[in-house]
Design a protein around this motif. Sequence first.
Motif, mmCIF file in Angstrom:
data_model
loop_
_atom_site.group_PDB
_atom_site.id
_atom_site.type_symbol
_atom_site.label_atom_id
_atom_site.label_comp_id
_atom_site.label_asym_id
_atom_site.label_seq_id
_atom_site.Cartn_x
_atom_site.Cartn_y
_atom_site.Cartn_z
ATOM 1 N N THR A 64 3.133 8.261 14.650
ATOM 2 C CA THR A 64 2.262 7.430 15.485
ATOM 3 C C THR A 64 1.840 6.133 14.808
ATOM 4 O O THR A 64 1.439 5.194 15.479
ATOM 5 N N GLY A 65 1.879 6.115 13.493
ATOM 6 C CA GLY A 65 1.406 4.946 12.759
ATOM 7 C C GLY A 65 -0.080 4.993 12.476
ATOM 8 O O GLY A 65 -0.609 4.127 11.784
ATOM 9 N N ALA A 66 -0.780 5.994 13.000
ATOM 10 C CA ALA A 66 -2.223 6.120 12.746
ATOM 11 C C ALA A 66 -2.426 6.579 11.302
ATOM 12 O O ALA A 66 -1.803 7.550 10.866
ATOM 13 N N PHE A 67 -3.266 5.868 10.580
ATOM 14 C CA PHE A 67 -3.522 6.173 9.166
ATOM 15 C C PHE A 67 -2.215 6.230 8.380
ATOM 16 O O PHE A 67 -2.060 7.038 7.459
ATOM 17 N N PHE A 68 -1.296 5.377 8.744
ATOM 18 C CA PHE A 68 0.068 5.410 8.212
ATOM 19 C C PHE A 68 0.119 5.236 6.699
ATOM 20 O O PHE A 68 0.750 6.030 6.005
ATOM 21 N N GLN A 70 -2.180 5.551 4.432
ATOM 22 C CA GLN A 70 -2.846 6.654 3.739
ATOM 23 C C GLN A 70 -1.964 7.897 3.758
ATOM 24 O O GLN A 70 -1.835 8.603 2.752
ATOM 25 N N ALA A 71 -1.358 8.176 4.910
ATOM 26 C CA ALA A 71 -0.488 9.343 5.029
ATOM 27 C C ALA A 71 0.742 9.204 4.140
ATOM 28 O O ALA A 71 1.159 10.169 3.495
ATOM 29 N N ALA A 72 1.317 8.013 4.095
ATOM 30 C CA ALA A 72 2.494 7.799 3.253
ATOM 31 C C ALA A 72 2.141 7.999 1.781
ATOM 32 O O ALA A 72 2.919 8.596 1.022
ATOM 33 N N LEU A 73 0.979 7.537 1.379
ATOM 34 C CA LEU A 73 0.547 7.727 -0.014
ATOM 35 C C LEU A 73 0.306 9.211 -0.305
ATOM 36 O O LEU A 73 0.764 9.731 -1.329
ATOM 37 N N LEU A 74 -0.385 9.900 0.577
ATOM 38 C CA LEU A 74 -0.604 11.346 0.394
ATOM 39 C C LEU A 74 0.724 12.109 0.387
ATOM 40 O O LEU A 74 0.909 13.039 -0.397
ATOM 41 N N ALA A 75 1.633 11.707 1.247
ATOM 42 C CA ALA A 75 2.947 12.353 1.284
ATOM 43 C C ALA A 75 3.672 12.147 -0.044
ATOM 44 O O ALA A 75 4.316 13.073 -0.550
ATOM 45 N N GLY A 76 3.562 10.966 -0.606
ATOM 46 C CA GLY A 76 4.193 10.698 -1.902
ATOM 47 C C GLY A 76 3.640 11.582 -3.003
ATOM 48 O O GLY A 76 4.393 12.140 -3.809
ATOM 49 N N ILE A 77 2.331 11.722 -3.029
ATOM 50 C CA ILE A 77 1.692 12.596 -4.026
ATOM 51 C C ILE A 77 2.172 14.037 -3.822
ATOM 52 O O ILE A 77 2.511 14.742 -4.785
ATOM 53 N N TYR A 78 2.207 14.470 -2.587
ATOM 54 C CA TYR A 78 2.638 15.827 -2.239
ATOM 55 C C TYR A 78 4.093 16.057 -2.659
ATOM 56 O O TYR A 78 4.431 17.097 -3.244
ATOM 57 N N VAL A 79 4.949 15.098 -2.384
ATOM 58 C CA VAL A 79 6.367 15.225 -2.703
ATOM 59 C C VAL A 79 6.576 15.354 -4.219
ATOM 60 O O VAL A 79 7.390 16.167 -4.677
ATOM 61 N N LEU A 113 6.272 5.148 -0.951
ATOM 62 C CA LEU A 113 5.430 4.098 -1.555
ATOM 63 C C LEU A 113 5.694 2.747 -0.892
ATOM 64 O O LEU A 113 4.754 1.985 -0.628
ATOM 65 N N PHE A 114 6.949 2.457 -0.629
ATOM 66 C CA PHE A 114 7.295 1.218 0.065
ATOM 67 C C PHE A 114 6.633 1.193 1.438
ATOM 68 O O PHE A 114 6.034 0.189 1.845
ATOM 69 N N ALA A 115 6.707 2.315 2.148
ATOM 70 C CA ALA A 115 6.088 2.413 3.474
ATOM 71 C C ALA A 115 4.576 2.268 3.387
ATOM 72 O O ALA A 115 3.962 1.601 4.220
ATOM 73 N N ALA A 116 3.963 2.880 2.385
ATOM 74 C CA ALA A 116 2.508 2.795 2.232
ATOM 75 C C ALA A 116 2.060 1.351 2.043
ATOM 76 O O ALA A 116 1.049 0.931 2.605
ATOM 77 N N VAL A 117 2.823 0.596 1.300
ATOM 78 C CA VAL A 117 2.462 -0.798 1.024
ATOM 79 C C VAL A 117 2.717 -1.697 2.224
ATOM 80 O O VAL A 117 1.909 -2.564 2.537
ATOM 81 N N HIS A 118 3.813 -1.466 2.938
ATOM 82 C CA HIS A 118 4.206 -2.377 4.011
ATOM 83 C C HIS A 118 3.746 -1.942 5.402
ATOM 84 O O HIS A 118 3.823 -2.729 6.344
ATOM 85 N N GLY A 119 3.286 -0.707 5.539
ATOM 86 C CA GLY A 119 2.737 -0.264 6.807
ATOM 87 C C GLY A 119 3.778 0.167 7.819
ATOM 88 O O GLY A 119 4.974 0.146 7.548
ATOM 89 N N PRO A 120 3.312 0.521 9.018
ATOM 90 C CA PRO A 120 4.179 1.106 10.047
ATOM 91 C C PRO A 120 4.915 0.108 10.927
ATOM 92 O O PRO A 120 5.613 0.506 11.852
#
Length: 136
Positions: A64-68, A70-79, A113-120
């Motif tokens: 959805t791009g909502a909290f994108f 933040q979610a990408a960063l959390l996903a990176g940590i999780y991965v 990380l790239f997605a977290a920085v550049h957004g949805p």
Amino acid sequence: MGRTIAILVARLIFAGVFLMATSFKFIDMQSTASYIASAGFPAPLFLAWVAAFFELALALALLTGAFFSQAALLAGIYVIFLAFAFHGPGHWSGNQAEFGFFIDHFTFLAGLLFAAVHGPGETLVVRDNRLRTALR
């Protein structure tokens, strides 16, 4: 137009990976719990359920791009946590493929990380401001 398509495809891939992982957990939660237990974690069934819902939330945010970001960063940590917990150096001597699985997590991290920085992107995005306002 090409940029928009690339971003949307990337979001679908990210979400698809987490949705597949979530579906495997929901289909056979006990197997997931057994795998978690084999890594030495306590309360494996509880952790399996937490992981399933966390991955579902990540997939929804990435779709959805909502909290994108933040979610990408959390996903990176999780991965990266998953890489070390389930495919880290202790697993390499018994199975060389584990090293490949370990390294694959870092390529996924790079994309997240790239997605977290550049957004949805600008297309098909639920804006965080509107969602935050609705949640108040």
